[in-house]
Write a protein that holds these residues in place. Structure first.
Motif: not given
Length: 120
Positions: A1-15, A30-38, A44-49
């Motif tokens: 999983m990568v964390k993404h953020w912007r600092v001024d005009r530069e984009e930063k990524y952190e694992i 989760k839902e095949a009938d709806t347009d959702n990004p979740y 070994h455990k469930v991660y909500n993305m």
């Protein structure tokens, strides 16, 4: 999983966290009938993305499925996804002729137009 953020005009990524494909047991859209990004990833455990969009969620699921087929050949479940969009070839045989098909046709038509207008 990568964390993404912007600092001024530069984009930063952190694992932030890493998982192994061999440990993945199931992807739940989760839902095949709806347009959702979740979706949920079951290790070994469930991660909500949350994906950037529903299209990127399906692209991610297709990528994991292809990687599994190429390297692990392990049986893991992909549930609550529309099968039409999980298989690249099945989009063309879709019975409802929806927006994705129209977009592919427009893309190919535009590419042909650009190629015909290019000077060699």
């Amino acid at each position: 999983m990568v964390k993404h953020w912007r600092v001024d005009r530069e984009e930063k990524y952190e694992i932030v966290e890493k998982w192994f494909l061999k440990d993945l047991e199931m992807i739940d859209g989760k839902e095949a009938d709806t347009d959702n990004p979740y979706f949920d990833m079951h290790f070994h455990k469930v991660y909500n993305m949350e994906a950037y969009s529903c299209a990127s969620k399906y692209t991610f699921a297709r990528t994991l499925s292809k990687l599994n087929a190429m390297y692990l050949k392990k049986d893991f479940k992909i549930v609550n996804f529309d099968d039409t969009y999980l298989n690249d070839d099945s989009i063309w045989s879709s019975s409802n002729r929806d927006f994705v098909v129209v977009m592919k046709v427009c893309f190919y038509a535009f590419s042909l137009l650009c190629l015909s207008l290019c000077r060699l």
